[in-house]
Design an enzyme around this catalytic site. Structure first.
Site, PDB file in Angstrom:
ATOM      1  N   ASP A  45      68.803  46.232 119.739  1.00  0.00           N
ATOM      2  CA  ASP A  45      69.452  47.537 119.855  1.00  0.00           C
ATOM      3  C   ASP A  45      70.756  47.438 120.651  1.00  0.00           C
ATOM      4  OD1 ASP A  45      69.389  50.294 119.215  1.00  0.00           O
ATOM      5  OD2 ASP A  45      68.650  50.810 121.207  1.00  0.00           O
ATOM      6  N   ASN A  73      73.760  50.172 119.857  1.00  0.00           N
ATOM      7  CA  ASN A  73      72.771  50.758 120.756  1.00  0.00           C
ATOM      8  C   ASN A  73      72.486  52.213 120.386  1.00  0.00           C
ATOM      9  OD1 ASN A  73      72.357  52.299 123.712  1.00  0.00           O
ATOM     10  ND2 ASN A  73      71.146  50.478 123.383  1.00  0.00           N
ATOM     11  N   ARG A  81      62.265  51.425 116.866  1.00  0.00           N
ATOM     12  CA  ARG A  81      60.899  51.465 116.321  1.00  0.00           C
ATOM     13  C   ARG A  81      60.894  52.077 114.925  1.00  0.00           C
ATOM     14  NH1 ARG A  81      57.972  53.770 121.770  1.00  0.00           N
ATOM     15  NH2 ARG A  81      57.771  51.786 122.912  1.00  0.00           N
ATOM     16  N   ASP A  97      56.589  45.841 122.976  1.00  0.00           N
ATOM     17  CA  ASP A  97      57.824  45.930 123.761  1.00  0.00           C
ATOM     18  C   ASP A  97      58.303  44.530 124.112  1.00  0.00           C
ATOM     19  OD1 ASP A  97      57.788  48.636 123.581  1.00  0.00           O
ATOM     20  OD2 ASP A  97      57.396  49.034 125.707  1.00  0.00           O
ATOM     21  N   ASP A  99      59.652  43.169 126.620  1.00  0.00           N
ATOM     22  CA  ASP A  99      59.416  42.578 127.939  1.00  0.00           C
ATOM     23  C   ASP A  99      57.928  42.421 128.250  1.00  0.00           C
ATOM     24  OD1 ASP A  99      59.201  45.302 127.987  1.00  0.00           O
ATOM     25  OD2 ASP A  99      60.761  45.617 129.494  1.00  0.00           O
ATOM     26  N   GLU A 182      58.352  60.003 124.077  1.00  0.00           N
ATOM     27  CA  GLU A 182      58.343  59.934 122.614  1.00  0.00           C
ATOM     28  C   GLU A 182      57.121  59.187 122.094  1.00  0.00           C
ATOM     29  OE1 GLU A 182      59.373  56.202 124.005  1.00  0.00           O
ATOM     30  OE2 GLU A 182      60.445  58.048 124.520  1.00  0.00           O
ATOM     31  N   ASP A 183      56.673  58.185 122.857  1.00  0.00           N
ATOM     32  CA  ASP A 183      55.489  57.441 122.435  1.00  0.00           C
ATOM     33  C   ASP A 183      54.223  58.283 122.596  1.00  0.00           C
ATOM     34  OD1 ASP A 183      55.883  57.370 125.167  1.00  0.00           O
ATOM     35  OD2 ASP A 183      55.323  55.274 125.412  1.00  0.00           O
ATOM     36  N   HIS A 216      62.351  48.141 132.741  1.00  0.00           N
ATOM     37  CA  HIS A 216      61.194  48.559 131.953  1.00  0.00           C
ATOM     38  C   HIS A 216      60.857  50.024 132.187  1.00  0.00           C
ATOM     39  CE1 HIS A 216      59.346  47.858 135.879  1.00  0.00           C
ATOM     40  NE2 HIS A 216      58.417  48.684 135.484  1.00  0.00           N
TER      41      HIS A 216
END
Length: 402
Positions: A45, A73, A81, A97, A99, A182-183, A216
């Site tokens: 991104d 970006n 996603r 993810d 990381d 959002e998740d 994160h």
């Protein structure tokens, strides 16, 4: 030559992910599931730290199929996603993810579980590395449950195995207008639409990694983003679940996890303007969804703070937040021969405040911590049954007299 459909599409949205991306991709490479059963869709991104270049190097040497997409970006995790989801061909998708990392048997165990149980969502046990992780839902492996029969509502991150047919059938995508939560919106909708949810608790499937650089952490931005997230989640729940006990059960999550922290210790350092604004933002949510059923499912100090928000009593809230921040134990007052425990947080039985005693009444799970408490049980059941019988008899007598 016909290429077999992969079992699982691993979707990785990556932004400035180095050096954590190295271990992330390594954890995919060592999965015990056959590499031919996996496809990796990695979306860079707009990174500037070598993330995109490393993804392309990985794609050249990996034993499974890897598709790398590089884009400008997008400003958040939803865009990458959604791009990955649009390219996925697997029977299942898993959002990883960049990381974080997978446990070695994660994909094999989760796919096997979904196939065996016929469920649409599979949760794999999560452990935190240098950060906290949800714990209450990993007590045991469960082949089939739902959002009403378990604690899965307290893990709404996207790192789950989802049946892609479920997502496609309902046109489910991440809300790109939200910059936090959002998740939670996506995962709650999946829970509500799913034909069953499974929990793999006997193997660590996902390691949630805390980054030293703090990147994160969900984009913090303005506190208003949290209210946006709470509004979206409460509206989603209300859309799918009629008013009543089941809705109240789910509403606990946005009230407890998203709204309540806005009226925690940070509130003490907020300016008067921000405090007023928080009350304004909370009001429509409290008016629409704060019910006795939600209140009863909270601890006393949680319920008390949200009650004061609902009643628009900022002058009383400050005292309660200070008390909670000091980690003081409220005095317990036992009444009705020990069957009721009131916790005397600030303004308890203060006539000027006028807060109902019921706000301070501990529910059994909280009251059990206090010596002398006697849980309701048979006596309470008998008394209720007697009262109901009396009402029925009285009603019959009225009808006969008429």
């Amino acid at each position: 030559m016909t290429v077999a459909q992969p079992d699982v599409s691993v979707i990785i949205g990556a932004y400035e992910a180095m050096p954590y991306l190295i271990e992330c991709l390594s954890s995919v490479e060592v999965q015990t599931i056959d590499p031919e059963r996996i496809e990796v869709i990695a979306v860079d991104d707009g990174s500037t730290d070598g993330t995109g270049e490393y993804l392309e190097e990985f794609a050249e040497r990996a034993s499974m199929h890897v598709l790398v997409i590089r884009q400008e970006n997008s400003g958040g995790p939803s865009g990458p996603r959604n791009v990955g989801l649009g390219k996925a061909t697997g029977r299942y998708v898993f959002f990883l993810d960049a990381d974080d990392r997978l446990g070695p048997e994660a994909l094999e165990r989760m796919v096997d579980m979904a196939d065996r149980a016929g469920t649409d969502v599979v949760l794999g046990k999560v452990e935190g590395v240098n950060r906290s992780a949800p714990k209450s839902m990993w007590g045991k492996t469960v082949e089939r449950t739902d959002v009403f029969s378990s604690n899965i509502k307290f893990t709404l991150s996207a790192q789950k195995l989802f049946r892609r047919e479920l997502l496609d059938r309902h046109g489910m995508r991440f809300d790109e207008s939200l910059f936090t939560g959002e998740d939670a919106l996506f995962t709650m909708e999946a829970y509500l639409r799913a034909d069953g949810v499974s929990v793999v608790a006997d193997h660590t499937c996902y390691y949630l990694v805390g980054r030293d650089d703090g990147k994160h952490v969900t984009k913090s931005g303005s506190y208003t983003l949290r209210f946006d997230s709470a509004r979206a989640l409460t509206n989603l729940i209300a859309e799918h679940v009629p008013a009543g006990g089941r809705r109240d059960q789910l509403m606990v999550r946005p009230f407890l996890v998203t709204l309540l922290p806005q009226f925690g210790p940070k509130y003490l350092t907020d300016s008067e303007e921000i405090r007023r604004h928080k009350f304004e933002l909370a009001k429509p949510l409290m008016d629409a969804y704060w019910t006795e059923g939600v209140a009863q499912r909270l601890k006393v100090h949680e319920r008390l703070r949200l009650h004061l928000v609902a009643e628009q009593r900022p002058e009383l809230l400050l005292d309660v937040v200070k008390f909670v921040k000091a980690k003081k134990q409220a005095a317990a007052l036992l009444e009705k021969k020990g069957r009721r425990v009131y916790l005397a947080y600030p303004h308890f039985r203060d006539r000027a405040a006028g807060i109902p005693d019921s706000v301070y009444l501990a529910e059994p799970r909280e009251a059990r911590d206090f010596p002398g408490y006697r849980e309701g049980g048979v006596d309470t059941f008998v008394r209720r049954a007697v009262r109901k019988a009396r009402r029925v008899l009285a009603s019959r007598e009225v009808r006969q007299a008429a």
